[in-house]
Write an enzyme that holds these catalytic residues in place. Structure first.
Site, PDB file in Angstrom:
ATOM      1  N   LYS A  95       0.882  -1.175   0.000  1.00 54.89           N
ATOM      2  CA  LYS A  95       0.000   0.000   0.000  1.00 54.89           C
ATOM      3  C   LYS A  95       0.915   1.219   0.000  1.00 54.89           C
ATOM      4  O   LYS A  95       1.605   1.488   0.985  1.00 54.89           O
ATOM      5  CB  LYS A  95      -0.913   0.006   1.227  1.00 54.89           C
ATOM      6  CG  LYS A  95      -1.781   1.266   1.286  1.00 54.89           C
ATOM      7  CD  LYS A  95      -2.590   1.357   2.554  1.00 54.89           C
ATOM      8  CE  LYS A  95      -3.227   2.735   2.654  1.00 54.89           C
ATOM      9  NZ  LYS A  95      -3.890   2.945   3.952  1.00 54.89           N
ATOM     10  N   GLY A 156      -8.268   9.026   9.218  1.00 55.73           N
ATOM     11  CA  GLY A 156      -8.642   9.018  10.640  1.00 55.73           C
ATOM     12  C   GLY A 156      -9.643  10.052  11.050  1.00 55.73           C
ATOM     13  O   GLY A 156      -9.999  10.153  12.226  1.00 55.73           O
ATOM     14  N   ALA A 182      -9.687   5.795   3.587  1.00 60.56           N
ATOM     15  CA  ALA A 182      -9.520   6.947   4.481  1.00 60.56           C
ATOM     16  C   ALA A 182     -10.763   7.824   4.548  1.00 60.56           C
ATOM     17  O   ALA A 182     -11.327   8.196   3.525  1.00 60.56           O
ATOM     18  CB  ALA A 182      -8.331   7.816   4.083  1.00 60.56           C
ATOM     19  N   GLY A 183     -11.141   8.120   5.777  1.00 61.25           N
ATOM     20  CA  GLY A 183     -12.175   9.122   6.036  1.00 61.25           C
ATOM     21  C   GLY A 183     -13.579   8.592   6.212  1.00 61.25           C
ATOM     22  O   GLY A 183     -14.445   9.297   6.731  1.00 61.25           O
ATOM     23  N   ASN A 204     -10.358   1.704   8.798  1.00 63.03           N
ATOM     24  CA  ASN A 204      -9.596   1.410  10.017  1.00 63.03           C
ATOM     25  C   ASN A 204     -10.147   2.189  11.205  1.00 63.03           C
ATOM     26  O   ASN A 204     -10.752   1.639  12.121  1.00 63.03           O
ATOM     27  CB  ASN A 204      -8.115   1.727   9.774  1.00 63.03           C
ATOM     28  CG  ASN A 204      -7.205   1.315  10.932  1.00 63.03           C
ATOM     29  OD1 ASN A 204      -5.996   1.229  10.759  1.00 63.03           O
ATOM     30  ND2 ASN A 204      -7.714   1.043  12.128  1.00 63.03           N
TER      31      ASN A 204
END
Lengths: 255, 68
Positions: A95, A156, A182-183, A204
């Protein structure tokens, strides 16, 4: 079924390993998510600290581990980090992340593209975290990336689909899998991007920072599967005005 | 006879003729969770057993941690 670089995935939910309250909770959560592709980071060891037990827990799961290049500030850093990841995990998948700005962690598009080109030439399967820029995503595809991973919002942040319109364009244009990374903060947001034809999501923080990560992982898994089912079913057309769904709206007028 | 190598810029005393393959035990860490660069060049795991370290060598040592 989702296929990236000839590897098939039953689940379209990918997860990360950061921010969990303990490695045991992380392991239970990843199991609950059904995720088959899970990211890890790298760091320099400190001679005076105990080692991180994350990998021990992950190796008990039947998943593919994906090292990231977080911490890379330019293409050279990222290529170096990818090679370290290959040493550590014996995988040529990476990644790719290049984000020099620590406040928003937004990816550097120029360095990301340069690194992607070099890593593909070195035989890596490159999954680049990138801006939700349809032109950049095409360029990453053209240099040989196995997928593109545009952001929904800063890493995050749990801010959701700030880039929704651009993600739609990327989904329409891409000929490699598109993974929104992300987000994403809520299962409904994951479902929304799956409905528009995005191939997978990587979540995540929204899972790890939930009050109940294990059940939140299940919620995300269901949302992703439902969104995909809706996309494959073909959403009905959208109209500005009402279109009657009953055949004869005026049958009572002559009473 | 001992020498000093530097692991992530921290001094690590070790016997002369130490091989890179000996370093995980010196660090009390499992070898499979480590990657090394010596003087800024990554050394493949398969080469550790033949890679002799010298006094003053700079090792970069990396491991996997949780991350997104």
């Amino acid at each position: 079924m989702l296929c990236i670089a000839e590897q098939t995935f039953t689940s379209r939910l990918f997860t990360g390993t950061g921010k969990f309250s303990s490695p045991a909770v992380m392991q239970q959560t990843i199991e609950a998510s059904g995720s088959e592709l899970v990211t890890l980071a790298m760091k320099r060891i400190n001679l005076h600290q105990h080692r991180d037990p994350t990998v021990d827990h992950l190796q008990q799961l039947d998943i593919r581990l994906l090292p990231n290049t977080a911490g890379a500030k330019d293409a050279a850093d990222a290529v170096y980090a990818a090679q370290l990841g290959r040493e550590l995990l014996g995988t040529h998948w990476v990644k790719l992340e290049v984000h020099p700005d620590q406040r928003y962690l937004l990816p550097d598009p120029i360095e990301t593209l340069k690194a992607a080109e070099q890593l593909v030439a070195l035989g890596f399967v490159v999954l680049p975290y990138c801006s939700a820029d349809p032109v950049l995503c095409k360029r990453l595809e053209e240099v040989g990336c196995a997928a593109v991973m545009p952001l929904a919002a800063p890493i995050g942040s749990n801010r959701g689909l700030l880039t929704r319109e651009f993600l739609q364009i990327i989904a329409e244009q891409a000929t490699v899998p598109v993974v929104v990374d992300a987000g994403i903060g809520k299962p409904s947001e994951a479902m929304a991007v799956m409905e528009m034809g995005i191939d997978a999501v990587l979540v995540n923080s929204a899972i790890a920072s939930a009050r109940q990560p294990v059940t939140m992982a299940r919620a995300f898994a269901q949302a992703v599967a439902t969104g995909r089912m809706a996309f494959e079913s073909g959403l009905g057309p959208v109209h500005r005005h009402a279109l009657p769904s009953s055949p004869d709206a005026d049958f009572l007028e002559h009473l | 006879m001992t020498m000093t190598i530097y692991v992530n810029q921290q001094p690590l005393p070790c016997p002369m003729n130490t091989l890179l393959a000996d370093v995980p035990a010196l660090l009390q860490l499992p070898a499979q969770h480590l990657a090394f660069a010596v003087n800024h060049t990554i050394v493949h795991r398969q080469q550790w057993a033949d890679f002799a370290l010298n006094h003053g060598d700079q090792l970069d040592a990396f491991t996997l941690v949780a991350g997104g």
